[in-house]
Design an enzyme around this catalytic site. Structure first.
Site, PDB file in Angstrom:
ATOM      1  N   GLU A 175      44.716 -48.831  41.151  1.00 33.47           N
ATOM      2  CA  GLU A 175      44.132 -47.533  40.782  1.00 33.47           C
ATOM      3  C   GLU A 175      42.660 -47.456  41.175  1.00 33.47           C
ATOM      4  OE1 GLU A 175      44.592 -46.454  36.653  1.00 33.47           O
ATOM      5  OE2 GLU A 175      46.422 -45.340  37.055  1.00 33.47           O
TER       6      GLU A 175
ATOM      7  N   HIS B 247      62.303 -68.272  46.130  1.00 32.98           N
ATOM      8  CA  HIS B 247      63.725 -68.215  46.490  1.00 32.98           C
ATOM      9  C   HIS B 247      64.179 -66.790  46.796  1.00 32.98           C
ATOM     10  CE1 HIS B 247      64.531 -72.451  45.245  1.00 32.98           C
ATOM     11  NE2 HIS B 247      63.377 -72.228  44.653  1.00 32.98           N
TER      12      HIS B 247
ATOM     13  N   LYS C 229      52.497 -35.652  38.415  1.00 31.86           N
ATOM     14  CA  LYS C 229      52.527 -34.900  37.149  1.00 31.86           C
ATOM     15  C   LYS C 229      52.615 -33.397  37.420  1.00 31.86           C
ATOM     16  CE  LYS C 229      49.618 -38.231  34.728  1.00 31.86           C
ATOM     17  NZ  LYS C 229      48.320 -38.436  34.110  1.00 31.86           N
TER      18      LYS C 229
HETATM   19  O1  PA5 Z   1      43.949 -46.224  33.945  1.00 34.53           O
HETATM   20  C1  PA5 Z   1      44.245 -45.096  33.593  1.00 34.53           C
HETATM   21  O2  PA5 Z   1      43.392 -44.251  33.364  1.00 34.53           O
HETATM   22  C2  PA5 Z   1      45.696 -44.684  33.376  1.00 34.53           C
HETATM   23  O3  PA5 Z   1      46.576 -45.713  33.665  1.00 34.53           O
HETATM   24  C3  PA5 Z   1      45.893 -44.280  31.933  1.00 34.53           C
HETATM   25  O4  PA5 Z   1      45.535 -45.343  31.113  1.00 34.53           O
HETATM   26  C4  PA5 Z   1      47.320 -43.867  31.659  1.00 34.53           C
HETATM   27  O5  PA5 Z   1      47.689 -42.835  32.512  1.00 34.53           O
HETATM   28  C5  PA5 Z   1      47.487 -43.442  30.227  1.00 34.53           C
HETATM   29  O6  PA5 Z   1      46.623 -42.398  29.911  1.00 34.53           O
HETATM   30  P1  PA5 Z   1      46.333 -41.992  28.404  1.00 34.53           P
HETATM   31  O7  PA5 Z   1      45.717 -43.155  27.724  1.00 34.53           O
HETATM   32  O8  PA5 Z   1      45.390 -40.828  28.500  1.00 34.53           O
HETATM   33  O9  PA5 Z   1      47.658 -41.620  27.791  1.00 34.53           O
END
Ligand code: PA5
Length: 435
Positions: A287, A308, A422
């Site tokens: 990310e 393996h 989304k």
């Molecule tokens: O790193 C990030 O920002 C995402 O992985 C969020 O943690 C994830 O989408 C969950 O979001 P939230 O905590 O708002 O539900």
């Protein structure tokens, strides 16, 4: 004192060594940018001094909330996705007895939900919880993420039907934004115990906030030692001199590899308990760096298991990979291979040797084979899988990731790409526009 060692020798040939020297000023610049707060996404740097800012009273509050849940519940379901669950899952799985879920003792067990939209998964979970004493930790920074919201709605209803609204309130903890979001409103309305995810800490950097600490404490592990490990690592990660900063060195070798066509990094372990640590690492780096058409693809393997299955590709496939092995010096148990009179399996040459000795030889043999096969090998060595070393690794990787992202030329603290699915999903589902 160094709790983690970084070994680069098996990744350095003459050209790579030159490239490491050449990239050093860029890396030092990135370290300065990070710690001076002058880079992209600097509004998300709350994690940088976090280990030093965590105080005794804060940890006591987390421990007492964890103890309350442990007293009341045999199972605690942690609801969250991405950065709101992977850190806790990584640490708990690393420290937990591998067969804990089959034990018949009364220790509180942490389960996870809200990290998928699997109807069967949720139905199985609800059926399992039917006759169990359980509680919920609902974690969402935004408070509106679909996956955890669905899981919470189902499990909250189940819990209230089972124990009544009053007792359910005592068994639900919400971890969310201090002021805004649907979960904050719900928690305030219902009177849940709450903890705050600071505004300036993104999900994937949040494991040392209540997001990670509360579930880890509920699982029975020492969050004070975890934080102390991170504090210890923090001191050396601040050093802008690359020679004295292993996070900067790791960021440097990654960027050197990338520029030389090594587009995939395999995080490998020889200890199956680290499987979810690699899942956390993948989110952190994926990310943070995968944007603007750039970024190393972070992949992971569990060895020797995956030797393996993926071993062939790693040894002989396209030469676009490098490997980072998390190597654990000492295991926590002693198990010796027994002698066998028949020796049909021809294993007597190992009789009297420890299982871990065989594993270590597999690790060394794999390193030799992969380096010979054109896969540069980086090693991150930790003394053991314990709270303090996990805390140190968490801070090490977070810092390395930020330095690496700045060196790559991206903002390591945003994730614009995760909105795309989304948007489509909401359109397909007919979600009403929010007012
Ligand atoms: O790193 C990030 O920002 C995402 O992985 C969020 O943690 C994830 O989408 C969950 O979001 P939230 O905590 O708002 O539900």
């Amino acid at each position: 004192m160094n709790t983690i060692k970084l070994e680069l020798e098996k990744a350095l040939d003459a050209e790579t060594s030159e490239a490491m020297k050449a990239i050093a000023p860029e890396i030092e610049n990135a370290v300065n940018t990070l710690y001076s707060g002058s880079g992209a996404g600097s509004e998300n740097l709350g994690w940088i001094n976090l280990p030093a800012e965590i105080n005794h009273d804060f940890l006591t509050e987390i421990e007492s909330s964890a103890n309350n849940l442990r007293r009341r519940c045999r199972f605690v379901v942690v609801i969250g996705i991405g950065g709101s669950y992977l850190g806790a899952k990584a640490v708990i799985e690393a420290l937990l007895d591998s067969f804990a879920s089959y034990r018949k003792d009364n220790k509180t067990t942490v389960l996870f939900a809200g990290h998928n939209i699997g109807e069967d998964y949720l139905a199985d979970l609800q059926e399992f919880l039917e006759d169990k004493e359980f509680g919920l930790i609902n974690i969402s920074k935004s408070g509106t993420t679909t996956e955890p919201a669905i899981a919470f709605r189902l499990l909250k209803q189940q819990l209230e039907n089972k124990v009544g609204k009053g007792e359910a309130q005592r068994r639900i903890v919400a971890i969310t934004d201090a002021k805004k979001g649907a979960l904050r409103t719900l928690a305030d309305n219902e009177g849940y115990k709450t903890f705050v995810i600071p505004d300036n800490i993104g999900g994937r950097y949040s494991v040392l906030t209540p997001v990670g600490l509360l579930p880890i404490a509920v699982a029975g592990f020492d969050i004070r030692v975890l934080v102390a490990g991170a504090q210890n690592m923090m001191q050396q990660c601040k050093n802008s001199s690359i020679d004295k900063n292993i996070a900067a060195q790791y960021a440097a070798i990654r960027n050197v590899m990338y520029r030389r066509g090594k587009k995939i990094e395999l995080l490998a372990n020889f200890n199956p308990k680290l499987h979810y640590f690699a899942e956390w690492w993948k989110q952190l780096f994926g990310e943070s760096e995968g944007k603007d058409g750039k970024g190393i693809f972070p992949a992971s393997v569990d060895f020797t298991t995956d030797l393996h299955s993926m071993g062939q590709w790693i040894q002989d496939g396209e030469r676009t990979i490098f490997e980072t092995v998390i190597s654990v010096e000492n295991v926590n148990n002693t198990l010796v291979i027994p002698d066998d009179k028949e020796n049909l399996d021809m294993l007597n040459y190992l009789a009297g040797k420890r299982v871990d000795y065989v594993n270590k030889m597999a690790e060394l043999g794999t390193q030799m084979a992969h380096v010979d096969g054109g896969v540069p090998n980086i090693r991150i060595v930790i003394p053991a899988v314990r709270e303090n070393y996990l805390g140190a690794m968490i801070y090490f990787f977070e810092t390395a990731c930020a330095i690496s992202g700045y060196t790559l030329g991206v903002n390591p603290f945003n994730q614009p790409g995760v909105e795309a699915y989304k948007k489509n999903m909401f359109k397909l589902l007919g979600k009403p526009e929010s007012k």
